[in-house]
Each structure stands twice: as C-alpha cells, then as structure tokens.
Design an enzyme around this catalytic site. Structure first.
Site, PDB file in Angstrom:
ATOM      1  CE  LYS A 129      -4.441   0.745  -0.006  1.00 35.37           C
ATOM      2  NZ  LYS A 129      -5.503  -0.152  -0.501  1.00 35.37           N
ATOM      3  CG  ASP A 169      -7.299   3.037  -1.001  1.00 34.53           C
ATOM      4  OD1 ASP A 169      -7.712   1.877  -0.980  1.00 34.53           O
ATOM      5  OD2 ASP A 169      -7.454   3.810  -0.019  1.00 34.53           O
TER       6      ASP A 169
HETATM    7  P1  NDP Z   1     -12.943   7.516  -2.990  1.00 36.78           P
HETATM    8  O1  NDP Z   1     -11.907   8.537  -2.753  1.00 36.78           O
HETATM    9  O2  NDP Z   1     -13.475   7.330  -4.362  1.00 36.78           O
HETATM   10  O3  NDP Z   1     -14.192   7.765  -2.032  1.00 36.78           O
HETATM   11  C1  NDP Z   1     -14.038   7.780  -0.663  1.00 36.78           C
HETATM   12  C2  NDP Z   1     -15.387   8.045  -0.017  1.00 36.78           C
HETATM   13  O4  NDP Z   1     -15.265   7.805   1.376  1.00 36.78           O
HETATM   14  C3  NDP Z   1     -15.842   9.478  -0.170  1.00 36.78           C
HETATM   15  O5  NDP Z   1     -17.248   9.521  -0.192  1.00 36.78           O
HETATM   16  C4  NDP Z   1     -15.281  10.128   1.071  1.00 36.78           C
HETATM   17  O6  NDP Z   1     -15.959  11.287   1.490  1.00 36.78           O
HETATM   18  C5  NDP Z   1     -15.448   9.036   2.094  1.00 36.78           C
HETATM   19  N1  NDP Z   1     -14.402   9.184   3.113  1.00 36.78           N
HETATM   20  C6  NDP Z   1     -13.063   9.098   2.916  1.00 36.78           C
HETATM   21  N2  NDP Z   1     -12.387   9.346   4.046  1.00 36.78           N
HETATM   22  C7  NDP Z   1     -13.317   9.588   4.966  1.00 36.78           C
HETATM   23  C8  NDP Z   1     -13.260   9.890   6.326  1.00 36.78           C
HETATM   24  N3  NDP Z   1     -12.070  10.015   6.986  1.00 36.78           N
HETATM   25  N4  NDP Z   1     -14.442  10.052   6.985  1.00 36.78           N
HETATM   26  C9  NDP Z   1     -15.631   9.920   6.335  1.00 36.78           C
HETATM   27  N5  NDP Z   1     -15.742   9.637   5.031  1.00 36.78           N
HETATM   28  C10 NDP Z   1     -14.616   9.475   4.360  1.00 36.78           C
HETATM   29  O7  NDP Z   1     -12.316   6.146  -2.443  1.00 36.78           O
HETATM   30  P2  NDP Z   1     -12.762   4.644  -2.720  1.00 36.78           P
HETATM   31  O8  NDP Z   1     -14.217   4.577  -2.965  1.00 36.78           O
HETATM   32  O9  NDP Z   1     -11.834   4.095  -3.724  1.00 36.78           O
HETATM   33  O10 NDP Z   1     -12.394   3.943  -1.326  1.00 36.78           O
HETATM   34  C11 NDP Z   1     -13.348   3.782  -0.283  1.00 36.78           C
HETATM   35  C12 NDP Z   1     -12.893   2.659   0.637  1.00 36.78           C
HETATM   36  O11 NDP Z   1     -12.800   1.445  -0.101  1.00 36.78           O
HETATM   37  C13 NDP Z   1     -11.522   2.845   1.277  1.00 36.78           C
HETATM   38  O12 NDP Z   1     -11.536   2.263   2.560  1.00 36.78           O
HETATM   39  C14 NDP Z   1     -10.602   2.029   0.363  1.00 36.78           C
HETATM   40  O13 NDP Z   1      -9.426   1.606   1.046  1.00 36.78           O
HETATM   41  C15 NDP Z   1     -11.511   0.855   0.056  1.00 36.78           C
HETATM   42  N6  NDP Z   1     -11.201   0.077  -1.129  1.00 36.78           N
HETATM   43  C16 NDP Z   1     -11.067   0.670  -2.350  1.00 36.78           C
HETATM   44  C17 NDP Z   1     -10.822  -0.089  -3.483  1.00 36.78           C
HETATM   45  C18 NDP Z   1     -10.770   0.497  -4.833  1.00 36.78           C
HETATM   46  O14 NDP Z   1     -10.664  -0.261  -5.788  1.00 36.78           O
HETATM   47  N7  NDP Z   1     -10.865   1.809  -5.000  1.00 36.78           N
HETATM   48  C19 NDP Z   1     -10.611  -1.538  -3.375  1.00 36.78           C
HETATM   49  C20 NDP Z   1     -10.846  -2.081  -2.038  1.00 36.78           C
HETATM   50  C21 NDP Z   1     -11.100  -1.273  -0.980  1.00 36.78           C
HETATM   51  P3  NDP Z   1     -15.248  12.724   1.334  1.00 36.78           P
HETATM   52  O15 NDP Z   1     -15.338  13.052  -0.116  1.00 36.78           O
HETATM   53  O16 NDP Z   1     -16.061  13.612   2.203  1.00 36.78           O
HETATM   54  O17 NDP Z   1     -13.843  12.570   1.816  1.00 36.78           O
HETATM   55  O1  2IT Z   2      -7.737  -1.828  -1.103  1.00 33.66           O
HETATM   56  C1  2IT Z   2      -7.629  -2.282  -2.251  1.00 33.66           C
HETATM   57  O2  2IT Z   2      -7.751  -3.488  -2.490  1.00 33.66           O
HETATM   58  C2  2IT Z   2      -7.393  -1.330  -3.340  1.00 33.66           C
HETATM   59  N1  2IT Z   2      -7.349  -0.133  -3.108  1.00 33.66           N
HETATM   60  C3  2IT Z   2      -7.178  -1.831  -4.741  1.00 33.66           C
HETATM   61  C4  2IT Z   2      -5.768  -2.308  -4.943  1.00 33.66           C
HETATM   62  C5  2IT Z   2      -5.404  -2.678  -6.362  1.00 33.66           C
HETATM   63  O3  2IT Z   2      -4.206  -2.933  -6.556  1.00 33.66           O
HETATM   64  O4  2IT Z   2      -6.269  -2.718  -7.244  1.00 33.66           O
END
Ligand code: NDP
Ligand code: 2IT
Length: 448
Positions: A129, A169
């Site tokens: 990460k 992420d």
């Molecule tokens: P984005 O940046 O696209 O969206 C994040 C969302 O979560 C936003 O709505 C944001 O709101 C909210 N958020 C982030 N930080 C906080 C916080 N501290 N408190 C409250 N709300 C928060 O990110 P992703 O959708 O990609 O990621 C979301 C989650 O999924 C994370 O935990 C990430 O690690 C996990 N994840 C992502 C993957 C991927 O492929 N993208 C794969 C697997 C897991 P705001 O705009 O107000 O900050």
């Molecule tokens: O938390 C996760 O699994 C991710 N943010 C995606 C990682 C990746 O390499 O696609």
C-alpha cells in the site's frame, strides 16, 4: 494450547512495542493474529518458522518528500509512502491513497490487510500500500498533475511490473493514475502498461476495473445471503461513502433489484426514501467533483443530514464503503435493532473490533473487507493479465470473471471457516485462508 495463545499474545504485544503509536496497524494485526491459534495447532511448523512474526514485519518501507507548486506558485511539501508488505505470492500489489490522514501506521494497516486479501483472491499478487498526506479536495487538475509527477519522480525507482504495481484507493482514481503513468513512462523510457492498474481502458486499463470493488462487494453479499436461502432482491440497503466503491456497489444493488435509500460523504448523509438516483450521484461526484449535499438541491424529496449518522437509517443490508473505523459498536447495535441482516465491507477495516464482535454474536451475515472488497484488486490482476498478453477483454467477459472470482472467494472462506470449527464466520475463514496461502509460499522459499 495455552502456550499457543500466549505466543500469539506475545506477538501482538511485540508489534505494539516495536511500532509505537500506529493504532490502526495494531488493530489490523490484532484482528488477524487472534484468529490464528487453530492454525498453529494444526501446523506447528508455522510457529517453528515464525511465519506470523515475519508476516507482521513489512519487507520494505519507503518514505519520501513530495514537493510541488500550486497554481499561484506557492511551494508545498507532502510526505509520500510505499510499504511493500509481502511478496511471497507475487509482485507487491495495492493501492495509493491521497488523503490528509495518511501516515505510516495507516499505510501499514492497509498493506497488512492487502497481503491477506490478495492471497484470498488466489491470484499471483503480493501485498502493498502507499499514498501521501496530500488532500486532492479543491485542487485544480494542474495541481493534482504536478503533485502526481513529483510523487512518481521518487516512487518510479521502486516500481515495475514484476516488482510493485500500484493502483487507486481513496483520492486516487483514473485521473491520478493517468498522471502517474505518464510520468513513469517519461522518466523510465518504457511504455510498461503493467506497472499500474486502474488505467483508462483507452490506454491499457481493464474494463470493469472501475466498477469491480463495488460490484464485487454485492456479489459477495449475494453469496452470503444465498447460503441463508435469501437474496438481495427487494432488500432495502444503505451504502456509506459516495466515492468509487460506494457508487458501483449501489449500481449493482440496483441492478439486482434492491433499493438503496442512503449514501454519504464525510460531511453528511443523503436519505432518499424513493431510492437513490445514481445518475445524479455519478455526475456530482465523478464529473463535477462536488459534495454529496448537492444531491438534495436537485432532488427535494431527498433529505440531507449534515453531520448525520447513516447507520441510524433502517435497512436490511448495510455496506460501509468510505473509510476505516466508520462503523462502531453502537451503530452496529442500531443497525441490528432496525432489522439489518447483512453487512459487507467495501472499505478496508470500516468496522471497529466492538462492532465486529456485535455482528458475529448476533449471527448476522458479516463479510470482512479482505474477502468482500477483494474484487477490486482481483480485477487489477486481470488487468495485469491483459497487459501481459497485450489483449483487452470485453466488459461481459471481464465481469463474468469477476463474478466467478467473488463466488470462489466466498466459497473458500466459508469452507475454511467450517474446517476450523467456526461455520459461517467469514472473519476466521478469510484470515486463515489468506494466512495459509502466504505461509506455504514463505516456507517453500526458505528463510525470507
Ligand atoms: P474515494 O476517494 O473514491 O471515495 C471515498 C469516499 O469515502 C468518499 O465519499 C469520502 O468522502 C469518504 N471518506 C473518505 N475518508 C473519509 C473519512 N475520513 N471520513 C468519512 N468519510 C470518508 O475512495 P474509494 O471509494 O476508492 O475507497 C473507499 C474505501 O474502499 C476505502 O476504505 C478504500 O481503502 C476501500 N477500497 C477501495 C478499493 C478500490 O478499488 N478503490 C478496493 C478495495 C477497498 P469525502 O469526499 O467527504 O472525503
Ligand atoms: O484496497 C484495495 O484493495 C485497493 N485499493 C485496490 C488495490 C489494487 O491494486 O487494485
């Protein structure tokens, strides 16, 4: 028996002592290692080889300065991170997070979780990460580009399609991956498609990667409910967050006939009892990059609750898809009291340890992130596969592969939980399954 439990307690205490102040990392290590005692009983060689102790120590940790200039010419300094946690099963693989809260402890918790998650996918990828304490909110495209170029100017030397393959992420999506890839290509003199995933399908990205994490979470829920003779069709659902994972979890829920009544961001909650209009969310978040409150300005039937707690909204399925520790024990109890049957984690470690205990005690269907959200990284591995063969698959074929992968992840976690005497406990199933796959490779490779 007591000796193994004491050993695990000692490992956790050592991790806390050697990594002071890294509370999220302590939490992630504790949640995994406290489920591993039955493994050491069955396979004493893993104790002898000190596999748990080795898995808790990242293979490498890189911290670097990221200087950049804003549109007014002012200089800013951020801190960049990349933690290569474990490469027993393949090149380091895991996302980059750009958020002001990013620090070494956060990156280590995410890298630790990623190691298990990636093993659970069954694909040839190690765990990593990275990210920076950079806040993309309110920045212009040019500012984000300059930041990404500066970030990659240091990071590139640690990457490679056979070494370390980052992706997105929080705060890192297709735009950022584009700038990062452009800078990598420029300074290495290599069009190395497989060095980053989450690219635009117009230049080497996989179709379905953008949707994969959210879709995958819903496929996982569907499998959990199937075991209970149920399905998501007709269920009332809530999804926290409104970013990449949340949007495509909502899309798949709706495609499968569920009703999504709420989503959120870090400022507040949208409650739309008619069902969330996803075209509006997509435009507001993906195109206009605005706050979710804008939804209520366009849809007066919906209610915006500034600072609200999404978990008080009654539902049958709840998907935390925002960030770590967003769902605590009190909120879990509220969900359960309101009739919630299933919780699956789109985010990484969104449920606090007390929340997890409450869900397991209540016998709810609970899918921990390292299993439920593995569809994102699994589709990244499919992107690497397409890049290696210079091929591009159709949306339908790729989505079918994702679906089969999620079904297999569910099946393998379920079977492992049963084998180790905890039927229906996906926490035990996922932790042990991931651990065994990594441990076997580590032993085979000698002392690494
Ligand atoms: P984005 O940046 O696209 O969206 C994040 C969302 O979560 C936003 O709505 C944001 O709101 C909210 N958020 C982030 N930080 C906080 C916080 N501290 N408190 C409250 N709300 C928060 O990110 P992703 O959708 O990609 O990621 C979301 C989650 O999924 C994370 O935990 C990430 O690690 C996990 N994840 C992502 C993957 C991927 O492929 N993208 C794969 C697997 C897991 P705001 O705009 O107000 O900050
Ligand atoms: O938390 C996760 O699994 C991710 N943010 C995606 C990682 C990746 O390499 O696609």
């Amino acid at each position: 028996m007591a000796e193994i439990d004491a050993r695990i307690r000692r490992i956790i205490a050592d991790v806390m002592r050697r990594n002071p102040g890294e509370t999220e990392f302590h939490q992630a290590v504790t949640e995994v290692t406290e489920t591993l005692a039955p493994v050491l009983r069955k396979y004493p060689q893993y104790a002898e080889h000190k596999i748990i102790e080795r898995i808790c120590e990242p293979e490498r940790q890189i911290i670097f300065r990221v200087p950049w200039q804003d549109d007014r010419g002012e200089v800013h300094i951020n801190r960049g991170f990349r933690v290569g946690f474990n490469s027993a099963l393949g090149p380091y693989k895991g996302g980059l997070r750009f958020h002001p809260s990013v620090n070494l402890g956060i990156v280590k918790f995410l890298g630790f979780e990623q190691t298990f998650k990636n093993a659970i996918t069954g694909m040839p990828i190690g765990g990593a990460k990275g990210g920076a304490d950079f806040d993309p909110k309110g920045k212009s495209d040019d500012e984000v580009m300059r930041f990404c170029q500066s970030f990659m100017t240091e990071l590139y030397r640690h990457l490679g399609e056979f070494t370390d393959v980052p992706a997105g992420d929080i705060g890192v999506g297709q735009r950022e991956i584009g700038y990062l890839f452009g800078q990598y290509k420029r300074i290495t003199n290599r069009y190395e498609s497989g060095v980053l995933t989450g690219k635009s399908p117009k230049w080497g990205g996989s179709l379905v990667r953008k949707e994969a994490t959210g879709y995958g979470v819903v496929y996982f829920v569907e499998e959990m409910l199937k075991v209970r003779g149920d399905s998501v069709q007709g269920k009332t659902c809530i999804v926290s967050g409104s970013g990449n994972v949340a949007i495509y979890a909502m899309e798949k829920l709706q495609q499968l006939g569920a009703k999504v009544v709420a989503c959120s961001d870090s400022n507040g909650v949208i409650y739309d009892p008619r069902g969330i209009r996803l075209e509006t969310v997509k435009r507001i978040k993906e195109v206009e990059r605005r706050r979710i409150s804008a939804y209520a300005e366009e849809h007066p039937e919906a209610e915006y609750r500034a600072g609200g707690n999404i978990w008080t909204i009654p539902c049958e399925v709840a998907l935390p898809c925002a960030t770590q520790n967003e769902l605590d024990e009190a909120s879990v109890r509220t969900l359960l009291a309101n009739g919630c049957l299933a919780v699956a984690e789109g985010a990484n470690m969104p449920t606090t340890p007390g929340g997890v205990r409450a869900l397991l005690e209540a016998g709810a269907a609970y899918g921990p992130g390292k299993a439920a959200n593995a569809g994102g990284v699994a589709t990244s591995a499919l992107e690497m596969q397409q890049n290696a063969s210079r091929d591009a698959w159709t949306f339908e074929y790729t989505e079918q592969r994702l679906r089969e992968i999620m079904q297999k992840i569910h099946h393998d976690c379920y079977a492992t939980a049963e084998e180790f005497g905890c039927p229906g406990n996906y926490v035990v199933g996922a932790n042990i399954l991931g651990f065994l796959r990594v441990a076997e490779a580590m032993v085979a490779f000698g002392l690494i």
